[in-house]
Design an enzyme around this catalytic site. Structure first.
Site, PDB file in Angstrom:
ATOM      1  N   ASP A   9       0.060  -2.114 -20.240  1.00  0.00           N
ATOM      2  CA  ASP A   9       0.378  -2.080 -21.665  1.00  0.00           C
ATOM      3  C   ASP A   9      -0.379  -0.944 -22.359  1.00  0.00           C
ATOM      4  OD1 ASP A   9       1.626  -3.386 -23.998  1.00  0.00           O
ATOM      5  OD2 ASP A   9      -0.467  -3.694 -24.577  1.00  0.00           O
ATOM      6  N   LYS A  44       0.896   2.573 -24.169  1.00  0.00           N
ATOM      7  CA  LYS A  44       0.554   2.944 -25.547  1.00  0.00           C
ATOM      8  C   LYS A  44       0.018   4.375 -25.626  1.00  0.00           C
ATOM      9  CE  LYS A  44      -0.308  -1.703 -27.215  1.00  0.00           C
ATOM     10  NZ  LYS A  44      -1.282  -2.786 -27.298  1.00  0.00           N
TER      11      LYS A  44
END
Ligand code: ADP
Ligand code: ASP
Ligand code: MG
Length: 811
Positions: free
Chosen positions: A674, A678
């Protein structure tokens, strides 16, 4: 003297006719009045359809005739007592005659325009006779036959009036007639031998003919709406009545489909400058619209109207250039066969002429024109005539438009923003109207878009389609419901949710879903798939549409492009699309630009924190990013802030998930994927071309944990490796450091991983699920631009989605 005309819906049944009688009584107190009535309700349509049925099957037409009879006898029963027998006798005679005509049509298998005119005249003959007799019950009233007074040529269904004879007939008739009230049928006329009619909707025209002949003070058109509206109120909910409008404007609006007035109506009244007032039979107190010579407040655009069922006929070919007479032959051919040309454009190169005609006439027009130009077509000087169907014309009308620059720019950019494809444009040199040919399926959207553009600049409507109503989606809907009133009052935004879906069901309401009980509505909704949801959104065809993805689903992320290509904006907190391969990211950005649809994903990084927006502002204003350092995982932050020798790693992760700080699959957070996504997005938004594989990911999870295939296995593995996690913690703690999962981007390269952070570092004191980003740029070389705050959780994510929606609204 006054003329009052009552349309079909005003006289649709005895209840309505009572209202009409009250209005007549009131008006006749001060003045003599001529009352022009339409056929009851939909009688004209029924009479015509029974005629066509008579060609196939006489019993079908008799069935229709029975319903017509029933309506008329009901009205007589309800409204007539004194003269009832005589009235019934006359009405029976009329119905018998009508029935014989239908039988004649059936036997002869012939239905000429002459017969159609005769048949359709019965509507007004009956209605005027019955209403006159109903009025006679209490008032000083009489009945007049319009076919004895209005004299026309032989064009049975669209007869041209001979005003010289007609005016004399009318004046003579009223000179002799001493009654206070005279009721006459609209629509009907004669060529001295046979009945003719003035065209569908022609009762308005009849009323204007009487008004002009009698030089009355005012012509009142009583209908079922409170005046001429800024747009058809059945199509545009926000439309409102226009107080005053000029003859020319009203004529343009009605020519382009504002059915409230029949186009040629105004001509006779205009010549005499007779004021026309449009009034509502069902709300007689409301002001209505005054059509007059010098209306007050003529500001720019007055109204918008449209005609559906238009076809474009194009005559095209190099052989037309510089040779006079092509357009003359085209228009002559069409007018000889009474084909109405609604719209004309000619390319300046003279290479093509394009005319709009009603769809019903299109095929005939093509055949006639192919014939007229057969020599040129055979010699290949021009192409065979082409027709395009399923079109509509929309027209923006206003006399003082010529004094306002940029109106057409506004019109076409508003249409463009909403993906309404414009096929042809015409602007009258008088600049009273700008009209455009568009696809019929876009007509409603186009009207609403233009209405918003020109009349509602104060309130903008946004139409949302929301998929995913789990944690984030649910909060988003709750926030929206709570803010709705504030947005309307303060930001002049009307944000409606038109469609919602979860993975099983979908629910739509074109007037906006009631957000108080959306769960129940969705539960009772229909089964859904991504494709069926998309089709439905497309079919709704609303302006300012936004698709919102609150899922973390790969397949949902694959449909964005479809939406963008329909000029539907996309707002998403689903990170998959932008973190997929660079080409895909680039395509989405390009499609978004090309179709003028926003593609926003502020919540990808730092939930509701304005990180991407800030970065965009830096880049757009010419700054360059050199380095980014960040703690971007609210979930990992929560985990490492709460993990110590007293806790188990398993429990801390479970709690993070429970509080909504992780993705539905917590491994995506814990594995660093994740965070990698980002930093990838931040790098891409900074203008660097990077793929997810280019990001060095130093995962702290044991290999076995990384390889687990579902949440249960994953959590079991966390318990099994508790020692490993304790070791990680101890190593940092021994150095008086804290564990932070840090993402870095510098010199075109990025990496993510766990780091030991000492107490003097800005990352050291990050609380709870906070995120922090340090942007080192040309303008912020040493002291970075820092954004810090709560970076995970359903509420802040939902508010980030909300902020993106507001950004779209403010665009
Ligand atoms: P009547 O039966 O009274 O002649 P019509 O049905 O011919 O009435 O005309 C009234 C209808 O015109 C309204 O109900 C409305 O749907 C339609 N209409 C279309 N455009 C407009 C407009 N701009 N303003 C008002 N009404 C309009
Ligand atoms: N009854 C006719 C029609 O329906 C005329 C009118 O109502 O204006 O077209
Ligand atoms: Mg009408």
């Amino acid at each position: 003297m006054k003329v009052l005309k009552f349309g079909g819906s005003s006289v649709a049944n005895s209840e309505n006719i009572k209202k009409v009688l009250a209005i007549i009584e009131n008006a006749s107190k001060e003045d003599k009045v001529a009352i022009i009535v339409s056929a009851f309700g939909k009688t004209t349509d029924q009479l015509l359809s029974a005629s066509h049925k008579a060609l196939e099957d006489i019993t079908l037409s008799k069935e229709i005739l029975e319903t017509i009879k029933e309506l008329h006898f009901n009205v007589i029963d309800a409204l007539i007592t004194q003269n009832k027998e005589e009235v019934l006798k006359e009405v029976h005679i009329l119905f018998n005659r009508l029935e014989s005509i239908y039988e004649g049509v059936f036997l002869l298998q012939e239905l000429s325009d002459k017969t159609l005119a005769k048949v359709s005249s019965f509507g007004e003959r009956l209605s005027s006779f019955i209403i006159a007799n109903a009025a006679k019950e209490t008032l000083d009233a009489t009945h007049g036959e319009s076919s004895d007074l209005i004299f026309t040529n032989d064009n049975y269904l669209n007869a041209q009036v001979n005003f010289k004879i007609t005016n004399k007939n009318i004046i003579d008739f009223f000179d002799k007639n001493k009654h206070q009230i005279t009721v006459l049928g609209g629509f009907i006329s004669s060529n001295n031998i046979e009945i003719t009619t003035l065209g569908r909707g022609g009762s308005d025209f009849s009323a204007a003919i009487y008004a002009a002949a009698l030089q009355v003070d005012e012509l009142q058109i009583w209908t079922d709406v409170s005046g001429m509206f800024t747009a058809n109120p059945r199509v545009v909910k926000q439309a409102f009545p226009i107080n005053e409008i000029s003859y020319e404007e009203a004529m343009e609006l009605s020519h382009f489909g504002a059915k409230v007035l029949y186009p040629p109506t105004i001509q006779p009244a205009l010549r005499q400058e007779i004021p026309i007032r449009i009034k509502n039979t069902f709300d007689p107190e409301s002001l209505g619209t005054l059509i007059c010579k010098n209306p007050k407040n003529s500001n720019g655009v007055k109204g918008i109207s449209h005609i559906e069922d238009i076809s474009l006929i194009t005559l095209e070919g190099g052989g037309m250039i510089g040779i006079p007479g092509f357009s003359k032959r085209l228009f002559e051919t069409l007018s000889q066969q009474f084909i109405n040309v609604v719209f004309i454009t000619q390319a300046s190169s003279e290479h093509s002429i394009c005319v709009g005609v009603y769809e019903n006439d299109a095929q005939k027009a093509k055949e006639l024109l192919d014939e007229t130009f057969s020599i040129e077509i055979d010699r290949k000087r021009i192409k065979p005539i082409s027709i395009e169907k399923e079109l509509a014309i929309i027209a923006v009308v206003g006399e003082s438009m010529k004094n306002h620059q940029g109106l057409s720019g506004q019109m076409f950019s508003a249409l463009g923003r909403n993906n309404v494809n414009v096929r042809a444009i015409a602007q009258g040199s008088s600049e009273k109207n700008i009209s455009a040919v568009i696809n019929k399926k876009d007509a409603k959207k186009a009207l609403n878009t233009l209405h918003e553009q020109f009349f509602e600049e104060r309130i903008k409507q946004l139409n949302l389609f929301v998929t995913g109503v789990g944690n984030v989606g649910e909060r988003f809907l709750a926030q929206l419901q709570q803010q709705k009133k504030f947005l309307k009052e303060n930001l002049k935004l009307n944000i409606r949710v038109i469609g919602i879906a979860n993975s099983r069901k979908m629910f739509f309401d074109n007037n906006g879903i009631n957000l108080k009980n959306w769960k129940e509505s969705l539960e009772n909704g229909e089964p859904t798939t991504l494709e069926s949801f998309y089709k439905k959104v497309k079919k709704c065809n609303h302006r300012n549409s936004v698709f919102i993805d609150n899922t973390a689903n790969q397949r949902v992320s694959e449909v964005y492009e479809q939406y963008l290509r329909e000029s539907i904006s996309v707002v998403t907190c689903n990170k998959i699309a932008c973190a997929s391969n660079f080409e895909n990211y680039k395509t989405l950005k390009e499609v978004s630009r090309k179709y003028n649809a926003s593609f926003l994903f502020e919540t990808y990084v730092g939930a509701g924190l304005p990180i991407i927006d800030t970065l965009k502002n830096l880049i757009n204003s010419g700054d360059r990013v050199h380095k980014i350092q960040a703690v971007l995982s609210g979930s990992l932050n929560f985990v490492f802030n709460n993990y110590n020798e007293q806790a188990t790693f398993h429990d801390v992760v479970a709690q993070a998930q429970k509080e909504g700080f992780t993705e539905p699959d917590p491994k995506i957070d814990l594995s660093g994927v994740d965070v990698a996504r980002k930093i990838l997005i931040l790098a891409r938004e900074s203008g660097y071309k990077l793929e997810l594989e280019d990001i060095e990911n130093n995962s702290f999870l044991p290999k076995e944990t990384l390889a687990t295939e579902n949440n249960t296995e994953f959590y079991t593995s966390l318990t099994k490796h508790e020692n490993h996690f304790q070791n990680l913690y101890k190593k940092a703690d021994d150095k008086a450091c804290r564990l932070k999962y840090v993402a870095e981007f510098a010199n075109g390269k990025a990496n993510v991983g766990l780091q030991h952070i000492a107490s003097d570092h800005p990352f050291y004191n990050l609380d709870g699920s906070d995120n922090i980003v340090l942007f080192f740029t040309e303008r912020y070389p040493e002291n970075p631009l820092i954004i810090k705050g709560a970076g995970a959780g359903a509420d802040v994510t939902a508010s980030g989605i909300f902020a993106d929606v507001i950004r779209i609204a403010n665009k």
